[in-house]
Design a protein around this motif. Structure first.
Motif, PDB file in Angstrom:
ATOM      1  N   PHE A 105      41.258  25.144  40.781  1.00 15.07           N
ATOM      2  CA  PHE A 105      40.593  24.499  39.648  1.00 15.07           C
ATOM      3  C   PHE A 105      39.822  25.528  38.829  1.00 15.07           C
ATOM      4  CE2 PHE A 105      36.554  22.809  38.039  1.00 15.07           C
ATOM      5  CZ  PHE A 105      37.014  21.863  37.132  1.00 15.07           C
ATOM      6  N   TRP A 106      39.092  26.411  39.509  1.00 14.21           N
ATOM      7  CA  TRP A 106      38.332  27.432  38.800  1.00 14.21           C
ATOM      8  C   TRP A 106      39.248  28.395  38.053  1.00 14.21           C
ATOM      9  CZ3 TRP A 106      33.495  27.285  37.467  1.00 14.21           C
ATOM     10  CH2 TRP A 106      32.582  26.567  38.237  1.00 14.21           C
ATOM     11  N   ILE A 107      40.368  28.783  38.665  1.00 10.38           N
ATOM     12  CA  ILE A 107      41.294  29.717  38.021  1.00 10.38           C
ATOM     13  C   ILE A 107      41.953  29.080  36.807  1.00 10.38           C
ATOM     14  CG2 ILE A 107      43.460  30.986  38.340  1.00 10.38           C
ATOM     15  CD1 ILE A 107      42.565  31.515  41.225  1.00 10.38           C
ATOM     16  N   LEU A 108      42.383  27.820  36.928  1.00  8.88           N
ATOM     17  CA  LEU A 108      42.985  27.117  35.795  1.00  8.88           C
ATOM     18  C   LEU A 108      41.959  26.913  34.682  1.00  8.88           C
ATOM     19  CD1 LEU A 108      45.172  24.450  37.643  1.00  8.88           C
ATOM     20  CD2 LEU A 108      45.966  26.484  36.409  1.00  8.88           C
ATOM     21  N   GLY A 109      40.713  26.608  35.077  1.00  6.24           N
ATOM     22  CA  GLY A 109      39.654  26.494  34.078  1.00  6.24           C
ATOM     23  C   GLY A 109      39.423  27.803  33.349  1.00  6.24           C
ATOM     24  N   ILE A 112      50.440  41.592  46.080  1.00  5.13           N
ATOM     25  CA  ILE A 112      51.364  41.753  47.208  1.00  5.13           C
ATOM     26  C   ILE A 112      50.613  42.236  48.449  1.00  5.13           C
ATOM     27  CG2 ILE A 112      53.295  43.159  48.059  1.00  5.13           C
ATOM     28  CD1 ILE A 112      54.447  43.063  45.204  1.00  5.13           C
ATOM     29  N   ASN A 113      49.584  43.049  48.238  1.00  3.47           N
ATOM     30  CA  ASN A 113      48.807  43.610  49.352  1.00  3.47           C
ATOM     31  C   ASN A 113      47.515  42.837  49.636  1.00  3.47           C
ATOM     32  OD1 ASN A 113      50.045  46.483  50.176  1.00  3.47           O
ATOM     33  ND2 ASN A 113      50.316  46.193  47.976  1.00  3.47           N
ATOM     34  N   TYR A 115      44.054  43.664  52.133  1.00  2.00           N
ATOM     35  CA  TYR A 115      42.674  43.773  51.650  1.00  2.00           C
ATOM     36  C   TYR A 115      41.763  42.779  52.367  1.00  2.00           C
ATOM     37  CZ  TYR A 115      45.096  46.268  47.891  1.00  2.00           C
ATOM     38  OH  TYR A 115      45.891  47.140  47.190  1.00  2.00           O
ATOM     39  N   ASN A 116      42.278  41.579  52.632  1.00  2.00           N
ATOM     40  CA  ASN A 116      41.496  40.602  53.398  1.00  2.00           C
ATOM     41  C   ASN A 116      41.177  41.138  54.794  1.00  2.00           C
ATOM     42  OD1 ASN A 116      41.034  38.465  51.643  1.00  2.00           O
ATOM     43  ND2 ASN A 116      42.968  37.456  52.101  1.00  2.00           N
ATOM     44  N   ASP A 149      35.425  35.263  48.999  1.00  2.00           N
ATOM     45  CA  ASP A 149      35.980  36.596  49.221  1.00  2.00           C
ATOM     46  C   ASP A 149      37.495  36.647  49.395  1.00  2.00           C
ATOM     47  OD1 ASP A 149      33.490  37.756  49.132  1.00  2.00           O
ATOM     48  OD2 ASP A 149      33.139  37.542  51.278  1.00  2.00           O
ATOM     49  N   ASP A 150      38.155  35.509  49.487  1.00  2.00           N
ATOM     50  CA  ASP A 150      39.589  35.492  49.752  1.00  2.00           C
ATOM     51  C   ASP A 150      40.332  36.176  48.612  1.00  2.00           C
ATOM     52  OD1 ASP A 150      42.238  34.924  50.309  1.00  2.00           O
ATOM     53  OD2 ASP A 150      41.826  32.908  51.052  1.00  2.00           O
ATOM     54  N   GLN A 151      41.007  37.300  48.919  1.00  2.00           N
ATOM     55  CA  GLN A 151      41.665  38.095  47.887  1.00  2.00           C
ATOM     56  C   GLN A 151      42.793  37.340  47.187  1.00  2.00           C
ATOM     57  OE1 GLN A 151      40.711  41.178  46.976  1.00  2.00           O
ATOM     58  NE2 GLN A 151      39.096  41.341  48.490  1.00  2.00           N
ATOM     59  N   ARG A 152      43.346  36.312  47.814  1.00  2.00           N
ATOM     60  CA  ARG A 152      44.398  35.519  47.156  1.00  2.00           C
ATOM     61  C   ARG A 152      43.886  34.901  45.866  1.00  2.00           C
ATOM     62  NH1 ARG A 152      46.005  31.193  51.409  1.00  2.00           N
ATOM     63  NH2 ARG A 152      43.748  31.310  51.741  1.00  2.00           N
ATOM     64  N   TYR A 153      42.606  34.581  45.824  1.00  2.00           N
ATOM     65  CA  TYR A 153      42.014  33.957  44.647  1.00  2.00           C
ATOM     66  C   TYR A 153      41.040  34.890  43.942  1.00  2.00           C
ATOM     67  CZ  TYR A 153      43.801  30.119  47.436  1.00  2.00           C
ATOM     68  OH  TYR A 153      44.609  29.315  48.189  1.00  2.00           O
ATOM     69  N   LEU A 154      40.463  35.825  44.689  1.00  2.00           N
ATOM     70  CA  LEU A 154      39.484  36.733  44.115  1.00  2.00           C
ATOM     71  C   LEU A 154      40.118  37.681  43.102  1.00  2.00           C
ATOM     72  CD1 LEU A 154      36.587  37.802  44.057  1.00  2.00           C
ATOM     73  CD2 LEU A 154      37.146  39.268  46.011  1.00  2.00           C
ATOM     74  N   ILE A 155      41.317  38.193  43.399  1.00  2.00           N
ATOM     75  CA  ILE A 155      41.979  39.120  42.478  1.00  2.00           C
ATOM     76  C   ILE A 155      42.344  38.441  41.160  1.00  2.00           C
ATOM     77  CG2 ILE A 155      44.004  40.585  42.118  1.00  2.00           C
ATOM     78  CD1 ILE A 155      43.878  41.280  45.105  1.00  2.00           C
ATOM     79  N   PRO A 156      43.086  37.298  41.181  1.00  2.00           N
ATOM     80  CA  PRO A 156      43.383  36.645  39.891  1.00  2.00           C
ATOM     81  C   PRO A 156      42.135  36.136  39.188  1.00  2.00           C
ATOM     82  CG  PRO A 156      44.147  35.294  41.729  1.00  2.00           C
ATOM     83  CD  PRO A 156      43.773  36.613  42.295  1.00  2.00           C
TER      84      PRO A 156
END
Length: 356
Positions: A21-25, A235-236, A240-241, A299-306
């Motif tokens: 939701f935050w990323i789409l926002g 991809i990485n 990083y996590n 901190d989850d890099q799956r969402y933190l990076i984008p």
């Protein structure tokens, strides 16, 4: 993520939905900011007509010229540069496990400024103009850009070489970056001391980070580099996590920590070098945005990076828009505004305590 019974717990679904939701926002806010940024300035263009022009419906030749030749490339350059610096910053902070990791604090930006000073003062790529609007120009921008890029990569190489001697210790890499930052700043000051007025003005002009310098070709190069680097980081993301949990934990999970750290630093530095060499020094974006996003989505890099790339684009685009409006019809370099906003924001985050 897989579960033994094949079912996904509701708490995990809520966790994922909230971050999405935050990323789409952020995407929606970025689009709104883009239209607004293009519509305002010395000449105001109604947002609806901006949309029509971007969709290929020519409203007027005047609007077409302003949008396609001036405001759109400048707005897109702000988005790409902000996204690239933030992506580099979040990865540097993760692999170094240090909240101060960023292209600006590790000396890469200052190395680029020193390279530009070498080009302007020693190679003679700066000169004065007779017009007030463009009193100082870089008469060979590609040579200046190339020399700045080389010195950015040189700084990265020195940091990595020092880290190799000390087995890629994150602390050593950060301290080496701080030392190099001081060294290149001193080198720039040394060259400025012996420069004439024209050369000094040209160096200062280049040092001010300004997204308005980018043309379509440079924008394409920056976009390609930032997209490929961000894809590599995604991809990485699991590596990083794992490193976020500690080097020993990551090694226990099968991660080659030294290789991930070295390659990540090289890619992040390459992104920073391309942006700095084209646009000049833009500080604090890569440092602040990851901290702000951590407070929102963790901190989850799956969402933190984008999330960080989006916020970086939004922040730099908003800063550039404000820089064009604050003292209109004059245009402030965007780096002035990011420094004014970034320093107090970072102090606030330090006082509140950062999330890791």
């Amino acid at each position: 993520m897989h579960f033994a019974d094949g079912a996904v717990p509701e708490d995990y679904l809520v966790y994922v939905r909230r971050k999405c939701f935050w990323i789409l926002g952020g995407l929606l806010l970025l689009f709104i900011m883009l239209i607004y940024s293009i519509s305002v300035g010395a000449v105001t263009i109604p947002p609806y007509e901006v949309l029509q022009t971007l969709m290929g419906q020519s409203v007027s030749a005047k609007w077409d010229s302003i949008i396609w030749n001036i405001r759109l490339p400048q707005a897109l350059a702000a988005i790409v540069a902000g996204a690239g610096l933030s992506a580099a910053g979040v990865v540097m902070q993760s692999i170094l496990r240090n909240p101060l990791g960023s292209p600006f604090t590790l000396g890469i930006s200052n190395a680029g400024a020193f390279g530009a000073a070498v080009s302007v003062i020693i190679l003679g790529t700066g000169k004065m103009q007779s017009t007030v609007a463009d009193a100082v120009i870089i008469n060979n921008p590609y040579l200046t850009t190339t020399v700045a890029f080389i010195f950015c990569l040189l700084a990265t190489g020195i940091i990595l070489l020092i880290s190799r001697i000390r087995a890629s210790s994150p602390e050593v890499m950060v301290l080496a970056g701080v030392a190099l930052s001081s060294l290149f700043t001193a080198g720039t000051m040394f060259l400025q001391y012996f420069a004439d007025d024209t050369q000094l003005a040209a160096v200062v002009f280049w040092t001010f980070g300004d997204v308005g310098r980018a043309n379509w070709l440079e924008l394409k190069i920056m976009t390609g580099v930032v997209l490929l680097a961000t894809l590599f980081f995604m991809i990485n993301r699991w590596d990083y996590n794992a490193i976020d949990a500690g080097d020993e934990t990551a090694k226990g999970l099968g991660v080659n920590v030294e290789r991930v750290r070295t390659v990540g630093m090289i890619i992040a530095a390459l992104v920073s070098a391309v942006i700095v060499s084209f646009l000049g020094v833009i500080g604090f974006v890569g440092l602040i945005c990851p901290h702000m996003v951590r407070r929102i989505i963790g901190d989850d890099q799956r969402y933190l990076i984008p999330g960080s790339t989006l916020l970086g684009g939004i922040l730099l685009l908003a800063s550039d828009t404000a820089a064009r409006l604050i003292v209109a019809p004059y245009v402030l370099p965007v780096s002035v505004l990011t420094a004014f906003m970034g320093a107090p924001t970072f102090i606030y985050l330090l006082l509140r305590g950062y999330k890791r």
